[in-house]
Enzyme design. Structure first.
Site, mmCIF file in Angstrom:
data_model
loop_
_atom_site.group_PDB
_atom_site.id
_atom_site.type_symbol
_atom_site.label_atom_id
_atom_site.label_comp_id
_atom_site.label_asym_id
_atom_site.label_seq_id
_atom_site.Cartn_x
_atom_site.Cartn_y
_atom_site.Cartn_z
ATOM 1 N N TRP A 105 0.836 -1.207 0.000
ATOM 2 C CA TRP A 105 0.000 0.000 0.000
ATOM 3 C C TRP A 105 0.869 1.254 0.000
ATOM 4 O O TRP A 105 0.525 2.257 -0.636
ATOM 5 C CB TRP A 105 -0.964 0.006 1.193
ATOM 6 N N ASP A 175 -0.743 6.434 7.017
ATOM 7 C CA ASP A 175 -1.871 5.610 6.567
ATOM 8 C C ASP A 175 -2.076 4.543 7.635
ATOM 9 O O ASP A 175 -1.282 3.608 7.749
ATOM 10 C CB ASP A 175 -1.524 4.986 5.205
ATOM 11 N N LYS A 199 -11.628 -1.677 7.700
ATOM 12 C CA LYS A 199 -10.862 -2.730 8.368
ATOM 13 C C LYS A 199 -11.208 -2.778 9.854
ATOM 14 O O LYS A 199 -11.640 -3.795 10.346
ATOM 15 C CB LYS A 199 -9.369 -2.521 8.162
HETATM 16 C C1 LIG Z 1 -7.019 -1.377 2.506
HETATM 17 C C2 LIG Z 1 -5.912 -0.406 2.564
HETATM 18 C C3 LIG Z 1 -5.844 0.685 1.689
HETATM 19 C C4 LIG Z 1 -6.854 0.898 0.588
HETATM 20 O O1 LIG Z 1 -8.071 1.228 1.126
HETATM 21 P P1 LIG Z 1 -9.332 1.613 0.197
HETATM 22 O O2 LIG Z 1 -10.265 2.182 1.202
HETATM 23 O O3 LIG Z 1 -9.791 0.346 -0.433
HETATM 24 O O4 LIG Z 1 -8.879 2.593 -0.806
HETATM 25 C C5 LIG Z 1 -4.806 1.560 1.836
HETATM 26 N N1 LIG Z 1 -3.886 1.409 2.799
HETATM 27 C C6 LIG Z 1 -3.909 0.369 3.655
HETATM 28 C C7 LIG Z 1 -2.857 0.245 4.704
HETATM 29 C C8 LIG Z 1 -4.932 -0.564 3.566
HETATM 30 O O5 LIG Z 1 -4.966 -1.599 4.416
#
Ligand SMILES: *Cc1c(COP(=O)(O)O)cnc(C)c1O
Length: 366
Positions: A105, A175, A199
């Site tokens: 990511w 993030d 998540k």
């Molecule tokens: C799932 C995830 C993303 C992407 O998330 P979306 O909401 O599907 O765009 C980005 N960064 C991390 C660390 C993730 O686990």
């Protein structure tokens, strides 16, 4: 009443939600108490929804101890849109943004930022299949960088930061999509935190952004060129109601935050998460039949990745575990093997069930 059969959901996201939250949604779905209409129907300008959004924000603030000089925003477009919004807002003209590349990511975030401006990859563990977090000593930081971007938990590879990197006075952007609110977080060490909700915080459809107010000056400077919907300052000025917010997702996040507070908040849920992960890692390490893919000192408490001796055996594991009601254990295609995502809402009984299954699988296939 129909009996509902729920299985153990190890999905990396969207992921399991607390049962009590789902039951509350179900109970109030036709009419929110006192409103006479559903959260799916209600105007975002109504007093009822304003109160729902304000309460969700208040609970997020109290859970994380967010200082007063930070805004909490509810945005759309997922964490992936933040890969673009962060550089569009915070990467000042002529400056460089540092990115710590510790997972797939993070790599995507780098690719998007490069479309916007100057990017320096301060460290990368890509050549080691992202099996560990880059160390402090490896970071080649740019003096006076616009910001440093990190990924607190690498959802796909199963690694997680335990200590934030030291970046001096440079704004730290994180993030936190896959470990937000799984443990206490020192918001004051960040300039911006973003997290797709699906998540650990709620259903898909909303992204929570926590931004220090001084960062908004950069967005304001770009007001005439930045698309309005991509401008943090616009969303902050309008209390996340510049346009229609994802009302249902905000509502559900609010319920999850209430549930978290009832669990005792972040220190309490962190203890549970440590216990759950320790049980599963102990089984992974017990004999050598299973092999953890993340380096031990970087192991994630949220996404636990492991492999078996052969891909055939892994296929068999997925087949039999799925049949046993343990769903979503197949690892991301880029890593292979297995991944057990055990977020806040994942019940400890599900971890026990997986440990028992792994024991039996080893006995019959070892
Ligand atoms: C799932 C995830 C993303 C992407 O998330 P979306 O909401 O599907 O765009 C980005 N960064 C991390 C660390 C993730 O686990």
């Amino acid at each position: 009443m129909t009996t509902v059969q729920r299985i153990h959901n190890f999905s990396a996201g969207p992921a399991v939600l607390p049962l009590s939250v789902l039951e509350e949604i179900q109970r109030d779905l036709l009419a929110l108490p006192g409103a006479g209409m559903s959260i799916l129907e209600i105007s975002h300008r109504s007093k009822t929804f304003e109160a729902i959004l304000a309460q969700a924000e208040a609970d997020i603030r109290s859970l994380a101890g967010i200082p007063a000089n930070y805004k909490v925003l509810f945005l759309q477009g997922g964490a992936s849109l933040q890969f673009s919004m962060v550089p569009m807002n915070l990467l000042t003209p002529g400056a460089t943004a540092d990115y710590i590349d510790g997972g797939s990511w993070a790599d995507k975030a780098v690719k998007e930022a490069k479309k916007i401006g100057n990017v320096n990859v301060a460290a990368s563990t890509k050549s080691e299949n992202y099996s560990r977090i880059p160390t402090q000593a490896e970071l080649k930081l740019t003096p006076g960088a616009a910001y440093v971007h990190m990924t607190s938990n690498n959802t796909i590879e199963g690694t997680e930061y335990t200590d934030l990197p030291a970046v001096g006075d440079v704004p730290l952007v994180s993030d936190t999509s896959s470990d937000m609110f799984s443990h206490p977080i020192d918001v004051s060490r960040h300039a911006l935190i973003y997290s797709g909700a699906q998540k650990n915080m709620g259903p898909a459809g909303v992204t929570v952004v926590i931004v220090r107010e001084d960062m908004l000056a950069r967005s304001l400077e770009k007001k005439s060129t930045l698309p309005t919907m991509l401008n943090y300052a616009v969303h902050a000025e309008n209390g996340s109601m510049y346009n229609t917010p994802p009302a249902f997702a905000v509502y559900a996040v609010g319920l999850v935050m209430k549930w978290l507070l009832a669990q005792g908040g972040l220190p309490a849920i962190a203890k549970v998460n440590e216990r759950k992960a320790a049980k599963l890692y102990a089984e992974i390490d017990r004999t050598g039949f299973y092999r953890g893919t993340a380096r031990k000192d970087c192991r994630s408490l949220m996404n636990l990745t492991f492999r078996l001796a052969t891909e055939d055996l892994e296929k068999q594991f997925i087949k039999e575990s799925t049949a046993a009601g343990l769903d979503g254990l197949k690892g991301h295609r880029s890593v292979g093997g297995m991944r057990a995502s055990i977020y806040n809402a994942f019940p400890e009984a599900g971890v026990d069930a997986l440990v028992a299954f792994m024991r039996e699988f080893e006995r019959t296939h070892g």
